[in-house]
Design a protein around this motif. Structure first.
Motif, PDB file in Angstrom:
ATOM      1  N   LEU A  66       0.858  -1.178   0.000  1.00  0.00           N
ATOM      2  CA  LEU A  66       0.000   0.000   0.000  1.00  0.00           C
ATOM      3  C   LEU A  66       0.899   1.234   0.000  1.00  0.00           C
ATOM      4  O   LEU A  66       1.622   1.484   0.960  1.00  0.00           O
ATOM      5  CB  LEU A  66      -0.904   0.000   1.233  1.00  0.00           C
ATOM      6  CG  LEU A  66      -1.889   1.160   1.328  1.00  0.00           C
ATOM      7  CD1 LEU A  66      -2.854   1.151   0.165  1.00  0.00           C
ATOM      8  CD2 LEU A  66      -2.658   1.093   2.647  1.00  0.00           C
ATOM      9  N   GLU A  67       0.865   1.966  -1.098  1.00  0.00           N
ATOM     10  CA  GLU A  67       1.740   3.122  -1.249  1.00  0.00           C
ATOM     11  C   GLU A  67       0.935   4.369  -1.564  1.00  0.00           C
ATOM     12  O   GLU A  67      -0.194   4.295  -2.065  1.00  0.00           O
ATOM     13  CB  GLU A  67       2.755   2.866  -2.371  1.00  0.00           C
ATOM     14  CG  GLU A  67       3.656   1.668  -2.123  1.00  0.00           C
ATOM     15  CD  GLU A  67       4.572   1.402  -3.308  1.00  0.00           C
ATOM     16  OE1 GLU A  67       4.385   2.069  -4.348  1.00  0.00           O
ATOM     17  OE2 GLU A  67       5.462   0.538  -3.196  1.00  0.00           O
ATOM     18  N   LYS A  68       1.543   5.491  -1.284  1.00  0.00           N
ATOM     19  CA  LYS A  68       0.901   6.759  -1.609  1.00  0.00           C
ATOM     20  C   LYS A  68       1.145   7.082  -3.081  1.00  0.00           C
ATOM     21  O   LYS A  68       2.216   6.858  -3.610  1.00  0.00           O
ATOM     22  CB  LYS A  68       1.438   7.882  -0.730  1.00  0.00           C
ATOM     23  CG  LYS A  68       0.928   7.822   0.700  1.00  0.00           C
ATOM     24  CD  LYS A  68       1.279   9.080   1.480  1.00  0.00           C
ATOM     25  CE  LYS A  68       0.627   9.069   2.846  1.00  0.00           C
ATOM     26  NZ  LYS A  68       0.907  10.321   3.611  1.00  0.00           N
ATOM     27  N   ARG A  69       0.097   7.616  -3.696  1.00  0.00           N
ATOM     28  CA  ARG A  69       0.152   7.971  -5.106  1.00  0.00           C
ATOM     29  C   ARG A  69      -0.383   9.391  -5.284  1.00  0.00           C
ATOM     30  O   ARG A  69      -1.137   9.887  -4.450  1.00  0.00           O
ATOM     31  CB  ARG A  69      -0.704   7.006  -5.944  1.00  0.00           C
ATOM     32  CG  ARG A  69      -0.279   5.557  -5.833  1.00  0.00           C
ATOM     33  CD  ARG A  69      -1.202   4.685  -6.666  1.00  0.00           C
ATOM     34  NE  ARG A  69      -1.108   4.978  -8.080  1.00  0.00           N
ATOM     35  CZ  ARG A  69      -0.230   4.422  -8.909  1.00  0.00           C
ATOM     36  NH1 ARG A  69       0.633   3.536  -8.460  1.00  0.00           N
ATOM     37  NH2 ARG A  69      -0.218   4.749 -10.191  1.00  0.00           N
ATOM     38  N   PRO A  70       0.008  10.057  -6.365  1.00  0.00           N
ATOM     39  CA  PRO A  70      -0.576  11.377  -6.628  1.00  0.00           C
ATOM     40  C   PRO A  70      -2.062  11.251  -6.964  1.00  0.00           C
ATOM     41  O   PRO A  70      -2.438  10.534  -7.885  1.00  0.00           O
ATOM     42  CB  PRO A  70       0.210  11.907  -7.822  1.00  0.00           C
ATOM     43  CG  PRO A  70       1.149  10.850  -8.241  1.00  0.00           C
ATOM     44  CD  PRO A  70       1.005   9.666  -7.346  1.00  0.00           C
ATOM     45  N   ILE A  71      -2.894  11.909  -6.200  1.00  0.00           N
ATOM     46  CA  ILE A  71      -4.340  11.857  -6.380  1.00  0.00           C
ATOM     47  C   ILE A  71      -4.818  13.196  -6.948  1.00  0.00           C
ATOM     48  O   ILE A  71      -4.556  14.249  -6.362  1.00  0.00           O
ATOM     49  CB  ILE A  71      -5.062  11.599  -5.046  1.00  0.00           C
ATOM     50  CG1 ILE A  71      -4.504  10.349  -4.359  1.00  0.00           C
ATOM     51  CG2 ILE A  71      -6.567  11.492  -5.265  1.00  0.00           C
ATOM     52  CD1 ILE A  71      -4.822   9.080  -5.059  1.00  0.00           C
ATOM     53  N   PRO A  72      -5.496  13.182  -8.094  1.00  0.00           N
ATOM     54  CA  PRO A  72      -5.994  14.454  -8.640  1.00  0.00           C
ATOM     55  C   PRO A  72      -7.105  15.027  -7.765  1.00  0.00           C
ATOM     56  O   PRO A  72      -7.907  14.298  -7.188  1.00  0.00           O
ATOM     57  CB  PRO A  72      -6.521  14.059 -10.023  1.00  0.00           C
ATOM     58  CG  PRO A  72      -6.782  12.600  -9.944  1.00  0.00           C
ATOM     59  CD  PRO A  72      -5.814  12.037  -8.962  1.00  0.00           C
TER      60      PRO A  72
END
Length: 401
Positions: A66-72
């Protein structure tokens, strides 16, 4: 004998008490086991689904962190598909005429200059004869004006005569040009009329290319100059007209990407870019028009269709998982946390359902919010969430029997 009787009664009471305790313990143990099956999906551990290495391969389960991703970040906006006014046309006749023939029906694709209908009326004949008279009169007065100029140059005619002749010629020329313009609006060539070639019917042509949106006439009908005969729209220039509420206007800028869906075309996702932002609020509701060009247009896009759009105004980082990793179960969003273990010398994976709150979905990923923190390196199923919940329920059902 009396003592022996007491011994027998005491032994019976002790046996009854022991039997009662044993049955109570057995009942509680059975109840606990049944409850574990109901909660845990048919396995020994509560809320855990155990799968072998072979089962994972068969289900094609993918595991990942579970990783952080760029969220629009989005602004929600609704609206309609529209066409700029320069790509919509209302076709009328410049004279009162009768409809003689109709060549198109609604939905037909037409090119600029294509004949839509034929019309006729005495007004058309009268216009042509009036033009012939005006043209011939103009030619005569032009010749008279040239003659007066020559006489004036020779000192024979006065300046007053040449001025009168010039004024008469210019008036006749203006009248002739006016009739020519009317004839061209009726698609009649003035050059043909000069040779006394009178036509009984004239064509109504398309001023732009596009699709016939409306046919407003019938055969034999008399139409006035202001009546709408046809309406044509060029759908190649359809764009998204979105309404952005006052509270969100400050976030919207030209060039921002949008994605939207068309209510009447389920499953169709379109993308575009903000082209212009209105400078005036609508009163009800208080919102601004935002126009966006559409990138992936299709033939089924028709002006007036309602759309639901999202304008991307920025981005932030958050935890996210693929959409296939999340399943809705009993009005809850569930993901599966996987833990590798070994049992009887064989590798197994234990999957535990975890309830989460979901956020924005984008490019096949969905933002999630966990109630509790998790250790680093924890694995999650990236797909097959629906199959995992089904296996868990299947195990629960089989054990309940």
């Amino acid at each position: 004998m009396k003592n022996n009787r007491y011994i027998v009664i005491g032994a019976a009471l002790f046996l009854a008490f022991f039997t009662s305790c044993g049955n109570k313990e057995k009942t509680e143990e059975s109840h606990q086991e049944e409850e574990a099956y109901e909660v845990g999906g048919g396995h020994e551990e509560e809320n855990v689904l155990e799968l072998s290495k072979e089962q994972i391969a068969q289900l094609e389960i993918e595991l990942g962190s579970l990783e952080k991703r760029p969220i629009p970040k989005y602004v929600e906006a609704n609206g309609k598909l529209e066409v700029p006014p320069q790509y919509e046309a209302t076709v009328t006749a410049s004279l009162g005429v009768n409809v003689q023939r109709i060549n198109v029906i609604e939905g037909d694709q037409v090119e600029k200059g294509q004949v839509l209908a034929w019309v006729s009326h005495p007004n058309i004949t009268n216009l042509q004869t009036a033009y012939i008279e005006a043209y011939n009169d103009m030619v005569f007065k032009e010749q008279e004006y040239d003659r007066q100029k020559r006489l004036y140059d020779a000192g024979v005619s006065s300046g007053k005569e040449i001025q009168r002749s010039q004024a008469a010629y210019q008036s006749a020329l203006g009248l002739s040009k006016g009739y020519e313009s009317q004839l061209r609006h009726l698609n009649v060539s003035p050059d043909k009329i000069k040779n006394v070639t009178i036509v009984d019917a004239v064509s109504i042509v398309a001023p732009i290319k596009g699709y016939v949106e409306k046919v407003g006439i019938n055969l034999g009908q008399y139409v006035n100059p202001q009546d709408e005969l046809f309406s044509i729209v060029d759908n190649d220039h359809v764009h998204a007209d979105l309404m952005v509420f006052e509270k969100d206007v400050f976030q919207v800028k030209e060039g921002q990407p949008i994605d939207f869906t068309v209510q009447s075309i389920p499953g169709k996702h379109l993308k575009g870019e903000i082209r212009s932002i209105g400078k005036q609020f609508e009163t009800s509701p208080k919102a601004v028009h935002v126009h966006a060009e559409i990138e992936n247009k299709g033939e089924n896009l028709i002006p007036g269709m309602y759309i639901n759009g999202r304008i991307q105004t920025g981005e932030e980082t958050a935890y996210a998982l693929p959409e296939a990793a999340i399943v809705e179960n009993e009005n809850k969003s569930i993901i599966f946390m996987g833990e590798k273990a070994e049992e009887n010398g064989k590798e197994i994976w234990k999957f535990t359902p975890v309830e989460v709150e979901t956020g924005i979905s984008f490019d096949g990923w969905t933002e999630i919010h966990l109630a509790d923190s998790i250790p680093g390196g924890t694995k999650f199923s990236y797909n097959r969430a629906f199959d995992l919940i089904a296996e868990m329920k299947k195990g629960s059902t089989s054990h309940s029997h």
